[in-house]
Design an enzyme around this catalytic site. Sequence first.
Site, PDB file in Angstrom:
ATOM      1  CG  ASP A   1      -0.270  -0.429   2.507  1.00  0.00           C
ATOM      2  OD1 ASP A   1       0.967  -0.481   2.546  1.00  0.00           O
ATOM      3  OD2 ASP A   1      -0.976  -0.690   3.495  1.00  0.00           O
TER       4      ASP A   1
ATOM      5  CG  ASN B   1      -8.832  -1.483  11.955  1.00  0.00           C
ATOM      6  OD1 ASN B   1      -7.858  -2.060  11.476  1.00  0.00           O
ATOM      7  ND2 ASN B   1      -9.392  -0.443  11.384  1.00  0.00           N
TER       8      ASN B   1
ATOM      9  CG  HIS C   1      -5.695  -2.146   8.807  1.00  0.00           C
ATOM     10  ND1 HIS C   1      -5.886  -0.929   9.432  1.00  0.00           N
ATOM     11  CD2 HIS C   1      -4.360  -2.294   8.742  1.00  0.00           C
ATOM     12  CE1 HIS C   1      -4.731  -0.390   9.717  1.00  0.00           C
ATOM     13  NE2 HIS C   1      -3.784  -1.191   9.317  1.00  0.00           N
TER      14      HIS C   1
ATOM     15  CD  GLU D   1      -8.568   0.943   7.764  1.00  0.00           C
ATOM     16  OE1 GLU D   1      -8.659   0.044   8.623  1.00  0.00           O
ATOM     17  OE2 GLU D   1      -7.906   1.976   7.957  1.00  0.00           O
TER      18      GLU D   1
HETATM   19  C1  GLP Z   1      -0.364   0.259   8.619  1.00  0.00           C
HETATM   20  C2  GLP Z   1      -0.007  -0.549   7.374  1.00  0.00           C
HETATM   21  C3  GLP Z   1      -0.226  -2.021   7.604  1.00  0.00           C
HETATM   22  C4  GLP Z   1       0.400  -2.433   8.903  1.00  0.00           C
HETATM   23  C5  GLP Z   1      -0.279  -1.709  10.041  1.00  0.00           C
HETATM   24  C6  GLP Z   1       0.199  -2.128  11.407  1.00  0.00           C
HETATM   25  O1  GLP Z   1      -1.701   0.549   8.687  1.00  0.00           O
HETATM   26  N1  GLP Z   1      -0.726  -0.120   6.217  1.00  0.00           N
HETATM   27  O2  GLP Z   1       0.285  -2.747   6.507  1.00  0.00           O
HETATM   28  O3  GLP Z   1       0.307  -3.818   9.079  1.00  0.00           O
HETATM   29  O4  GLP Z   1      -0.018  -0.345   9.845  1.00  0.00           O
HETATM   30  O5  GLP Z   1       1.290  -1.355  11.767  1.00  0.00           O
HETATM   31  P1  GLP Z   1       2.292  -1.731  12.915  1.00  0.00           P
HETATM   32  O6  GLP Z   1       3.131  -2.845  12.397  1.00  0.00           O
HETATM   33  O7  GLP Z   1       3.087  -0.474  13.097  1.00  0.00           O
HETATM   34  O8  GLP Z   1       1.486  -2.096  14.108  1.00  0.00           O
END
Ligand code: GLP
Length: 241
Positions: free
Chosen positions: A67, A136, A138, A143
């Site tokens: 993304d 959440n 995702h 989402e």
């Molecule tokens: C962002 C990214 C996700 C990632 C998520 C969790 O939203 N788009 O791909 O998995 O954050 O982030 P973290 O690893 O910092 O908890």
Amino acid sequence: MNIIKAEDYNQMSRMAANYIAAQVTLKPNCVLGLATGSSPIGTYQELIRRHQAGDLDFSKVTSINLDEYKGLSPENAQSYRYFMNTNFFDHINIDKTCTYVPNGLEENAEKACADYDAIIENCGGTDLQLLGLGNNGHIGFNEPDEVFAKGTHCVDLAKSTIDANARFFDSMDEVPKQAYTMGIQSIMQAKKILVIVSGKGKANIVKEAFTGPVTPQVPASILQMHPDVTLIADKDALELL
Ligand code: GLP
């Protein structure tokens, strides 16, 4: 699903690096699906260490990221392209022209998404998809929704995601409200999926995603349907399983 328990973040990162290193060693021209966020940083550091020790060659690897924020340029320190360059690509011998991230500067969402789906298709899909898990549930920026989105699409980020991202920006106004993300179908078409999760804060969502009902309200729950998923998580993240 294969669940591997690590002591802590560092061990989780080393174990995840083992898994990815094995993929790259066994298939040097593999396609890696890569992720951003705090979860994979340690994994990337460990892969860099192994590359610098001479044990891992990325010269034939292609990568496709999940993304990108809509509106952020590759030079913006909060863009995912910048994240990937500085946390990983700049330190290994991957050919940068074979590293793909959605084009955050393409204002035409339909074009940005169609272009990215064409890239995924031209690469023949991913051999191994690395995923973090949002608070959440995702994955990428898919989402919670009424349906599982198939291909690359433009998403309005959930308020909880915008709030979670706010710590990286100077003001709330600068936090992107939209992103381009690979769809659930593309993620599910990966031959293998590796999910990494760390910390007590994720314990609830780990339980919901991996033992609860499969529902687009918890996008990661779809992973229960994939034939080859490995979850490497630290004991804090697994404490409710
Ligand atoms: C962002 C990214 C996700 C990632 C998520 C969790 O939203 N788009 O791909 O998995 O954050 O982030 P973290 O690893 O910092 O908890």
